[in-house]
Every structure is written in C-alpha cells, then in structure tokens.
Scaffold this motif. Sequence first.
Motif, PDB file in Angstrom:
ATOM      1  N   TYR A 260      42.761   8.386  -1.404  1.00  0.00           N
ATOM      2  CA  TYR A 260      42.926   7.161  -2.178  1.00  0.00           C
ATOM      3  C   TYR A 260      42.750   5.993  -1.214  1.00  0.00           C
ATOM      4  CZ  TYR A 260      44.657  10.093  -5.926  1.00  0.00           C
ATOM      5  OH  TYR A 260      44.758  11.046  -6.920  1.00  0.00           O
TER       6      TYR A 260
ATOM      7  N   SER B 235      42.855   2.135   4.932  1.00  0.00           N
ATOM      8  CA  SER B 235      42.390   3.466   4.531  1.00  0.00           C
ATOM      9  C   SER B 235      40.992   3.770   5.058  1.00  0.00           C
ATOM     10  CB  SER B 235      42.405   3.590   3.004  1.00  0.00           C
ATOM     11  OG  SER B 235      41.759   2.496   2.392  1.00  0.00           O
TER      12      SER B 235
ATOM     13  N   HIS C 165      48.005  -1.389  -8.852  1.00  0.00           N
ATOM     14  CA  HIS C 165      48.379   0.013  -8.592  1.00  0.00           C
ATOM     15  C   HIS C 165      47.715   0.981  -9.569  1.00  0.00           C
ATOM     16  CE1 HIS C 165      51.931  -2.180  -6.738  1.00  0.00           C
ATOM     17  NE2 HIS C 165      51.357  -1.558  -5.725  1.00  0.00           N
TER      18      HIS C 165
ATOM     19  N   ILE D 104      51.429   8.710  -7.537  1.00  0.00           N
ATOM     20  CA  ILE D 104      50.876   9.480  -6.422  1.00  0.00           C
ATOM     21  C   ILE D 104      51.592   9.105  -5.132  1.00  0.00           C
ATOM     22  CG2 ILE D 104      48.772   9.857  -5.049  1.00  0.00           C
ATOM     23  CD1 ILE D 104      47.391   9.041  -7.889  1.00  0.00           C
ATOM     24  N   ASN D 105      51.727   7.822  -4.882  1.00  0.00           N
ATOM     25  CA  ASN D 105      52.458   7.326  -3.722  1.00  0.00           C
ATOM     26  C   ASN D 105      53.403   6.219  -4.178  1.00  0.00           C
ATOM     27  OD1 ASN D 105      53.440   6.525  -1.263  1.00  0.00           O
ATOM     28  ND2 ASN D 105      51.546   5.572  -0.559  1.00  0.00           N
TER      29      ASN D 105
ATOM     30  N   LYS E 249      55.354   4.485  -2.658  1.00  0.00           N
ATOM     31  CA  LYS E 249      55.397   3.342  -1.739  1.00  0.00           C
ATOM     32  C   LYS E 249      54.449   2.241  -2.191  1.00  0.00           C
ATOM     33  CE  LYS E 249      56.159   6.485   2.161  1.00  0.00           C
ATOM     34  NZ  LYS E 249      55.483   7.070   3.354  1.00  0.00           N
TER      35      LYS E 249
ATOM     36  N   ILE F 298      48.018   2.172   0.214  1.00  0.00           N
ATOM     37  CA  ILE F 298      47.074   3.159   0.704  1.00  0.00           C
ATOM     38  C   ILE F 298      47.149   3.182   2.234  1.00  0.00           C
ATOM     39  CG2 ILE F 298      45.463   3.237  -1.231  1.00  0.00           C
ATOM     40  CD1 ILE F 298      44.753   0.967   1.587  1.00  0.00           C
TER      41      ILE F 298
ATOM     42  N   ALA G 278      46.483   7.336   0.927  1.00  0.00           N
ATOM     43  CA  ALA G 278      47.205   8.542   0.529  1.00  0.00           C
ATOM     44  C   ALA G 278      46.169   9.654   0.453  1.00  0.00           C
ATOM     45  CB  ALA G 278      47.889   8.354  -0.817  1.00  0.00           C
TER      46      ALA G 278
ATOM     47  N   GLU H 279      45.601  13.411  -0.922  1.00  0.00           N
ATOM     48  CA  GLU H 279      46.107  14.452  -1.813  1.00  0.00           C
ATOM     49  C   GLU H 279      45.439  15.776  -1.482  1.00  0.00           C
ATOM     50  OE1 GLU H 279      47.125  14.881  -6.551  1.00  0.00           O
ATOM     51  OE2 GLU H 279      45.382  13.695  -5.952  1.00  0.00           O
TER      52      GLU H 279
ATOM     53  N   VAL I 152      50.937  15.392  -1.161  1.00  0.00           N
ATOM     54  CA  VAL I 152      50.365  14.097  -0.780  1.00  0.00           C
ATOM     55  C   VAL I 152      50.902  13.695   0.584  1.00  0.00           C
ATOM     56  CG1 VAL I 152      50.186  11.641  -1.362  1.00  0.00           C
ATOM     57  CG2 VAL I 152      50.108  13.374  -3.182  1.00  0.00           C
TER      58      VAL I 152
ATOM     59  N   THR J 264      51.017  10.542   3.277  1.00  0.00           N
ATOM     60  CA  THR J 264      50.839   9.097   3.357  1.00  0.00           C
ATOM     61  C   THR J 264      51.035   8.640   4.806  1.00  0.00           C
ATOM     62  OG1 THR J 264      53.178   8.595   2.915  1.00  0.00           O
ATOM     63  CG2 THR J 264      51.718   8.822   1.004  1.00  0.00           C
ATOM     64  N   GLU J 265      50.787   7.376   5.021  1.00  0.00           N
ATOM     65  CA  GLU J 265      50.864   6.696   6.320  1.00  0.00           C
ATOM     66  C   GLU J 265      49.631   7.014   7.161  1.00  0.00           C
ATOM     67  OE1 GLU J 265      53.016   4.372   6.734  1.00  0.00           O
ATOM     68  OE2 GLU J 265      54.244   4.929   5.000  1.00  0.00           O
TER      69      GLU J 265
END
Length: 202
Positions: free
Chosen positions: A4, A11, A35, A46-47, A49, A52, A54, A56, A62, A64-65
């Motif tokens: 994502y 990202s 979003h 999905i996230n 937080k 992006i 993320a 999957e 998922v 993240t970070e």
Amino acid sequence: MKLYFSPGACSLASHIALLEAGQEFALERVDIRSHQTASGGDFLAINPKGYIPALEMKDGAVLTEGPAILQFAADLASDRQLAPANGTLERYRLVEWLNFLSTELHKSFTPLFRPNASEDAKDAARSNLNKRLAWTAAQLQGRDYLMGSQFTVADAYLFTILGWAGFVQFDLSPWPVLAAYSQRVAARPAVQQALRAEGLIN
C-alpha cells in the motif's frame, strides 16, 4: 504480497526495496487524507495507524513501518546484499542509518508539508535539515552509497527523502554530493521502474 503506497511518499523506499529484492507484489494506492484505497477499501482496516507504507502478506498478515519493511525486503533476498548479514556490526550500522533517516531527516521534512504548520515550526525544521543534511553529505564523500560501494535499503530511503526537497522548496544546492548521489541511485533499473509505476516519471 501487496504494498500500500502513495506516490512519492516514504512508501517509495519500500517499493524500490521490493523491486531490488526481485519480489513479486501488487501495488495499491492509498489516499492518505481520506484513508481510502484505490479499490474503495478502508485503509484504516488494514493499518489502523492510518499511514503508509503497509505490506500485506499472502496470509493476510500486515507489516508496517518503513524501516521494518525495508529490512524484511532485504532479508527476502540475502544474496542481493541489500542489507549486511544479521548479527554483524555492519547490520547494526544499517539499522543506525535507518533510525537516523526516519527520526532526523524524514520527520524534519514533515512540518514543511503541512499547510497549517507555523512559520516558526517550518524554520526549526529547515534548521534541523541543514544540520542533518550537511552531516549526511559529509558521510557520502568518497562513497557511492551510505554503506560504501554497496547499495542497501537505506539508500532507497535516503533517495526518497531527498526527492521531497523540490516539493517544499528546500534548497539542496549547498551539497553537490547529494545531487550526485541522487542521480546515481535514480539510474538504477529498479528505481526507474518504481518511479514509473508511481507516475513520477514518464
């Protein structure tokens, strides 16, 4: 896997890293204000937080970070040397760079993107960036990449961050080494592929 992303955002570094690692993955664009995903889904599902990147997995997990995704991508293809081997001092040097990029450079750009940020906040951000970028430029003297002659996922991140300067009218001209570095990274086939896929170049 599915990444994502939002074009040109942080990202992009994960996008580049996955391509450099030779991975097959789908892309789904996210409107980071609403979003909503390109397919009409709720990105917060999905996230939670709300930001992006993320990533999957096939089983629905998922990750993240950005720094976590970058290292995950590197470890998927250890033969490509996108990160030093786990347990070595050089691996922790990479982690050191990723932390610096995330907390000192990435976050310092944030106020410059916010229309409601005060001029004092923006001036403080510019001051921080001047110091941090001067230090980064000094580290790159005589090196092709942050870790030396080998491209790593940290370079995908720094390249992405440096690309933001033009959007917020931040002058990078005091550090010619950064311009040369950006051109060197931009010439990599995986980077060109990511930039085209995100609509950032023709």
